[in-house]
Scaffold this motif. Structure first.
Motif, mmCIF file in Angstrom:
data_model
loop_
_atom_site.group_PDB
_atom_site.id
_atom_site.type_symbol
_atom_site.label_atom_id
_atom_site.label_comp_id
_atom_site.label_asym_id
_atom_site.label_seq_id
_atom_site.Cartn_x
_atom_site.Cartn_y
_atom_site.Cartn_z
ATOM 1 N N LEU A 15 31.167 39.657 41.719
ATOM 2 C CA LEU A 15 32.265 40.645 41.673
ATOM 3 C C LEU A 15 32.755 40.879 40.241
ATOM 4 O O LEU A 15 33.256 41.955 39.927
ATOM 5 N N ASP A 16 32.609 39.873 39.398
ATOM 6 C CA ASP A 16 33.059 40.013 38.008
ATOM 7 C C ASP A 16 31.955 40.548 37.093
ATOM 8 O O ASP A 16 32.106 40.502 35.857
ATOM 9 N N HIS A 17 30.867 41.018 37.694
ATOM 10 C CA HIS A 17 29.736 41.583 36.927
ATOM 11 C C HIS A 17 29.147 40.570 35.939
ATOM 12 O O HIS A 17 28.740 40.929 34.838
ATOM 13 N N SER A 48 40.160 41.352 45.635
ATOM 14 C CA SER A 48 39.963 42.014 44.348
ATOM 15 C C SER A 48 40.518 43.437 44.388
ATOM 16 O O SER A 48 41.148 43.902 43.426
ATOM 17 N N GLN A 49 40.320 44.107 45.529
ATOM 18 C CA GLN A 49 40.807 45.488 45.656
ATOM 19 C C GLN A 49 42.333 45.546 45.620
ATOM 20 O O GLN A 49 42.914 46.418 44.974
ATOM 21 N N ALA B 163 42.421 29.815 40.953
ATOM 22 C CA ALA B 163 43.513 30.804 40.884
ATOM 23 C C ALA B 163 43.382 31.816 42.028
ATOM 24 O O ALA B 163 44.367 32.165 42.678
ATOM 25 N N ARG B 164 42.166 32.267 42.271
ATOM 26 C CA ARG B 164 41.966 33.266 43.342
ATOM 27 C C ARG B 164 42.274 32.669 44.707
ATOM 28 O O ARG B 164 42.855 33.332 45.565
ATOM 29 N N SER B 165 41.858 31.434 44.891
ATOM 30 C CA SER B 165 42.105 30.777 46.171
ATOM 31 C C SER B 165 43.614 30.655 46.416
ATOM 32 O O SER B 165 44.114 30.953 47.504
ATOM 33 N N LYS B 166 44.353 30.246 45.390
ATOM 34 C CA LYS B 166 45.820 30.106 45.522
ATOM 35 C C LYS B 166 46.460 31.468 45.737
ATOM 36 O O LYS B 166 47.376 31.618 46.552
ATOM 37 N N LEU B 180 45.456 42.285 54.116
ATOM 38 C CA LEU B 180 44.210 41.918 53.449
ATOM 39 C C LEU B 180 43.005 42.307 54.297
ATOM 40 O O LEU B 180 41.955 42.679 53.779
ATOM 41 N N ARG B 181 43.170 42.237 55.615
ATOM 42 C CA ARG B 181 42.066 42.633 56.517
ATOM 43 C C ARG B 181 41.748 44.121 56.358
ATOM 44 O O ARG B 181 40.611 44.526 56.329
ATOM 45 N N ARG B 182 42.857 44.913 56.266
ATOM 46 C CA ARG B 182 42.649 46.372 56.119
ATOM 47 C C ARG B 182 41.960 46.661 54.781
ATOM 48 O O ARG B 182 41.052 47.482 54.704
ATOM 49 N N ALA B 183 42.416 45.947 53.757
ATOM 50 C CA ALA B 183 41.804 46.127 52.437
ATOM 51 C C ALA B 183 40.318 45.749 52.499
ATOM 52 O O ALA B 183 39.466 46.369 51.861
ATOM 53 N N GLU B 184 40.052 44.729 53.312
ATOM 54 C CA GLU B 184 38.681 44.258 53.469
ATOM 55 C C GLU B 184 37.830 45.356 54.107
ATOM 56 O O GLU B 184 36.713 45.636 53.660
#
Lengths: 295, 189
Positions: A15-17, A48-49, B163-166, B180-184
């Motif tokens: 995702l981060d290319h 990410s979005q 960081a992403r996990s948190k 988040l599901r909708r974004a998914e």
């Protein structure tokens, strides 16, 4: 660690290319064949979005933008376009014969007159501007001292050695600044202590800030190039070849003076006249008579 | 027509990165006035050192490195000073109009989302805050981030993963249920 764990570690990189070539192809082939890893990738994509939607997260306030633009375009950016260089260039232009660069002189008649006026205006800074700069220095020194008293302005270097301070400032400020060693041959114990120093921005350039402590008092000394501001205004006190300017700003005493191309602003909460304030620190020094009361 | 020399100089000095630098300064300092001073100081020092910059230098990465170094020195000397998180200032500083928003509803939703993301980011530990901002909003490469943080690329990767996990955990609590599901679903469309 299973093969899927390995691929999930690569999801962020993908995702981060940061994944390319064969690694990317291998990763995509696995994703195409593994439902669990595909779902994991989709979840990460969703996060990410959401983060990207929130862009820009912050916007610099207009005041900061204006200040930075001012720094970049003021022409006072050290090393590139200093006022000193500008003056030297103007002096060179004045010294060279007008119209003597291959153009007929008559085409330059009115232009040269206008140029001379503009150059003179640049060289002879109006007293009003000088006064505004002097006031700005007093304001800056007082505001800086207030921040120190509130504990919001830590020193970049903490030392009691004037020599260390002098060395530290050597390649940082656009002027030669030397803190007197041992405070001009002290005749007795010094009643104040050097605490430390830091850089301060003033009119798009750097100023040297040094702080001292005396009993429970804090004293700060802000030093700028005389090109940035000269000492003016306030109650004037002559002492030797120096003129001290005594200002009162919201309960703070700001004493300014110019000497050898530098302008100093000493700030404290000490009461009394400028002369008495000077004596507080200079009473045990060889030069104390300079500050003693005179008729 | 030749470009405005002031604009040219501003561009060379990286004025276009001012929002990113300010955002980074805010996540480091968590205080508006400190962040403002930090950004101003960064440009002052950058201008002084600009003569040493090569034509092909990465101005953006260089500015972020300067900012972080100034802050590190500042932190070293602050030692016992309490960290003050100026939440109100954070909100003021963050009023951003989304130029791509089509309707007032989009603006409202965008602002709501941004507020939750900001709140989540500010709850992350310091290390996670800066790495996530540098990657997700500034889109710097792992190598650039490693240079700014003065650490190996592997450290950047592990910090980013943590960081992403948190952040996911925090956003799941903060954002409306199923967001988040909708974004998914949108992401896979």
């Amino acid at each position: 660690m299973s093969a899927c764990d390995d691929y999930r570690c690569l999801v962020s990189l993908f995702l981060d290319h940061e994944l390319s070539g064969e690694d990317a192809e291998d990763f995509l082939a696995h994703i195409a064949s593994c439902g669990d890893c595909r779902r994991f990738l989709e979840e990460e994509q969703a996060l990410s979005q959401v983060l990207h939607h929130a862009r820009p997260l912050y916007k610099a306030p207009e005041t900061v933008r204006a200040r930075v633009s001012g720094i970049l375009s003021s022409g006072e950016n050290a090393g590139l376009f200093t006022p000193e260089r500008l003056r030297q260039r103007i002096v060179r232009i004045l010294a060279s014969p007008l119209g003597g660069v291959g153009h007929p002189a008559h085409r330059w008649g009115w232009l040269s007159a206008a140029a001379v006026v503009a150059i003179l205006a640049l060289l002879l800074t109006p007293p009003m501007v000088e006064r505004a700069r002097a006031d700005a220095l007093v304001e800056k020194a007082a505001a800086t001292h207030r921040k120190i008293l509130e504990g919001h302005l830590p020193m970049e270097i903490q030392t009691s050695s004037p020599e260390v301070v002098t060395t530290w400032f050597a390649d940082k400020v656009p002027f030669h600044f030397q803190l007197p060693e041992s405070q001009q041959a002290a005749m007795g114990p010094q009643n104040y202590r050097l605490v430390g120093s830091r850089l301060i921005s003033f009119r798009g350039s750097y100023a040297a800030l040094t702080t001292y402590e005396m009993q429970d008092q804090k004293i700060s000394l802000l030093v700028v190039s005389e090109n940035s501001a000269r000492a003016e205004g306030g109650d004037e006190v002559e002492s030797g070849h120096l003129t001290f300017h005594d200002h009162a700003v919201d309960g703070l005493k700001v004493i300014t003076w110019s000497n050898h191309g530098l302008t100093y602003a000493l700030v404290s909460t000490l009461s009394g006249s400028a002369r008495q304030s000077c004596l507080v620190c200079h009473q045990n020094m060889a030069d104390h008579l300079q500050f003693s009361q005179h008729p | 027509m030749s470009p405005d020399p002031h604009r040219k100089q501003e561009s060379a000095a990286g004025i276009e990165h001012i929002d990113g630098l300010y955002g980074y300064a805010l996540v480091l300092t968590r205080n508006r006035s400190d962040a403002e001073d930090l950004v101003q100081e960064t440009y002052l020092r950058a201008i002084r050192a600009m003569g040493r910059l090569r034509d092909d230098s990465n101005v953006k990465g260089w500015l972020f490195t300067i900012l972080r170094n100034i802050w590190r020195n500042e932190v070293r000397y602050r030692r016992n000073a309490p960290e003050t998180f100026d939440m109100e200032a954070d909100e003021r500083a963050a009023r951003v109009i989304d130029e791509n928003a089509k309707t007032p509803h989009d603006v409202y939703v965008g602002e709501l989302e941004r507020r939750h993301v900001r709140a989540a980011v500010q709850q992350l530990p310091a290390e996670a805050r800066e790495v996530i901002v540098l990657r997700e909003w500034e889109e710097l490469s792992y190598q650039e981030i490693a240079t700014i943080l003065d650490c190996p690329i592997g450290t950047v990767m592990s910090r980013l993963a943590r960081a992403r996990s948190k952040l996911r955990g925090l956003l799941t609590k903060l954002l409306p249920k199923g967001y988040l599901r909708r974004a998914e679903a949108e992401a896979t469309e």
